[in-house]
Write an enzyme that holds these catalytic residues in place. Structure first.
Site, PDB file in Angstrom:
ATOM      1  N   PRO A   1       9.663  -1.793  -2.777  1.00 51.31           N
ATOM      2  CA  PRO A   1      10.124  -0.471  -2.359  1.00 51.31           C
ATOM      3  C   PRO A   1      10.378  -0.360  -0.859  1.00 51.31           C
ATOM      4  CG  PRO A   1       7.793  -0.417  -2.971  1.00 51.31           C
ATOM      5  CD  PRO A   1       8.335  -1.755  -3.409  1.00 51.31           C
ATOM      6  N   ASN A   2      11.428   0.366  -0.549  1.00 46.20           N
ATOM      7  CA  ASN A   2      11.836   0.719   0.812  1.00 46.20           C
ATOM      8  C   ASN A   2      12.476  -0.432   1.596  1.00 46.20           C
ATOM      9  OD1 ASN A   2      10.919   3.499   0.719  1.00 46.20           O
ATOM     10  ND2 ASN A   2       8.856   2.622   0.657  1.00 46.20           N
TER      11      ASN A   2
ATOM     12  N   ARG B   1      14.916   1.307   8.897  1.00 39.71           N
ATOM     13  CA  ARG B   1      13.523   1.689   8.680  1.00 39.71           C
ATOM     14  C   ARG B   1      12.623   1.101   9.768  1.00 39.71           C
ATOM     15  NH1 ARG B   1       9.635  -1.144   4.212  1.00 39.71           N
ATOM     16  NH2 ARG B   1       7.855   0.219   4.514  1.00 39.71           N
TER      17      ARG B   1
ATOM     18  N   TYR C   1       9.970  -3.583  11.705  1.00 44.32           N
ATOM     19  CA  TYR C   1      10.619  -4.479  10.746  1.00 44.32           C
ATOM     20  C   TYR C   1      11.885  -5.148  11.291  1.00 44.32           C
ATOM     21  CZ  TYR C   1       7.419  -2.232   7.524  1.00 44.32           C
ATOM     22  OH  TYR C   1       6.274  -1.766   6.913  1.00 44.32           O
TER      23      TYR C   1
ATOM     24  N   ASN D   1       8.436 -10.168  -1.591  1.00 41.16           N
ATOM     25  CA  ASN D   1       7.933  -9.197  -0.616  1.00 41.16           C
ATOM     26  C   ASN D   1       7.715  -7.903  -1.402  1.00 41.16           C
ATOM     27  OD1 ASN D   1       7.376  -7.314   1.297  1.00 41.16           O
ATOM     28  ND2 ASN D   1       8.958  -7.980   2.733  1.00 41.16           N
TER      29      ASN D   1
ATOM     30  N   ALA E   1       4.903  -1.980  -0.084  1.00 37.90           N
ATOM     31  CA  ALA E   1       3.578  -1.347  -0.178  1.00 37.90           C
ATOM     32  C   ALA E   1       2.872  -1.655  -1.497  1.00 37.90           C
ATOM     33  CB  ALA E   1       3.713   0.163   0.016  1.00 37.90           C
TER      34      ALA E   1
ATOM     35  N   HIS F   1      -0.405  -3.760  -1.693  1.00 42.88           N
ATOM     36  CA  HIS F   1      -1.756  -3.313  -1.373  1.00 42.88           C
ATOM     37  C   HIS F   1      -2.496  -2.672  -2.539  1.00 42.88           C
ATOM     38  CE1 HIS F   1      -0.236  -4.317   2.524  1.00 42.88           C
ATOM     39  NE2 HIS F   1       0.701  -3.369   2.454  1.00 42.88           N
TER      40      HIS F   1
ATOM     41  N   GLU G   1       4.159 -15.156  -1.272  1.00 40.12           N
ATOM     42  CA  GLU G   1       4.123 -13.757  -0.806  1.00 40.12           C
ATOM     43  C   GLU G   1       4.732 -13.724   0.593  1.00 40.12           C
ATOM     44  OE1 GLU G   1       0.162 -12.150  -0.706  1.00 40.12           O
ATOM     45  OE2 GLU G   1       0.786 -10.374   0.426  1.00 40.12           O
TER      46      GLU G   1
ATOM     47  N   HIS H   1       6.107 -11.270   3.965  1.00 45.23           N
ATOM     48  CA  HIS H   1       6.170  -9.995   4.689  1.00 45.23           C
ATOM     49  C   HIS H   1       6.910 -10.182   5.998  1.00 45.23           C
ATOM     50  CE1 HIS H   1       3.376  -8.218   1.899  1.00 45.23           C
ATOM     51  NE2 HIS H   1       2.641  -9.305   2.020  1.00 45.23           N
TER      52      HIS H   1
ATOM     53  N   ARG I   1      -2.100  -4.696  11.151  1.00 43.51           N
ATOM     54  CA  ARG I   1      -1.669  -3.301  11.124  1.00 43.51           C
ATOM     55  C   ARG I   1      -2.794  -2.399  10.598  1.00 43.51           C
ATOM     56  NH1 ARG I   1       3.971  -3.015   8.302  1.00 43.51           N
ATOM     57  NH2 ARG I   1       3.877  -0.916   9.193  1.00 43.51           N
TER      58      ARG I   1
END
Ligand code: DQA
Length: 145
Positions: free
Chosen positions: A10-11, A18, A23, A74, A77, A80, A98, A100, A107
């Protein structure tokens, strides 16, 4: 020659606009192009699926079983808290990376836990668009010859 699935959660469709300080300014298309170049340089094919919906990502992971040699994911969110994504990855028996753009460990507290980390081969985080090349190279390095 293998097929490698790149999954974007998502996103990530908003990359470029963004939070560029976090990012970067590269778009998702730019990142996918980097991943595709790395896959094709090694003679492999890249498929890409982006979705803002957990079930679509799970369907894509299930659809990769027996068809794709590796998944680079990726999860955004979902990283998590999405146990269903982790469970789907658990039953995919190829290579799993994985990925990112940012380094979630550096963070907010809630980003420091990955429910996906225990079921993947390894993680690439914190290198922005370059991470897409690194993650593909890492996945390819673990493919059966
Ligand atoms: C992200 C990190 C996640 O915490 C965040 O929710 C994202 C992007 C990254 O690529 O750095 O959507 O996965």
């Amino acid at each position: 020659m293998a097929t490698i699935l790149l999954l974007s959660g998502p996103n990530l469709n908003l990359l470029g606009e963004r939070e560029p300080a976090v990012y970067g300014t590269d778009t998702l298309d730019d990142c996918v192009a980097t991943a595709r170049t790395a896959a094709e340089a090694a003679g492999h094919t890249l498929e890409h699926v982006q979705s803002n919906h957990e079930g679509v990502l799970i369907d894509a992971i299930q659809g990769a079983r027996g068809r794709c040699a590796a998944i680079v994911v990726n999860p955004g969110a979902f990283t998590h808290y999405a146990y269903a994504v982790a469970d789907a990855l658990r039953v995919f028996d190829g290579v799993k990376v994985e990925l990112h753009l940012s380094n979630p460990a550096a963070r907010e507290e809630w980003r420091r836990r990955s429910v996906v980390a225990p079921v993947v081969t390894g993680t690439v985080a914190g290198f922005g668009r370059t991470g897409y090349r690194l993650a593909l190279e890492a996945a390819i390095s673990r493919l059966d010859p």
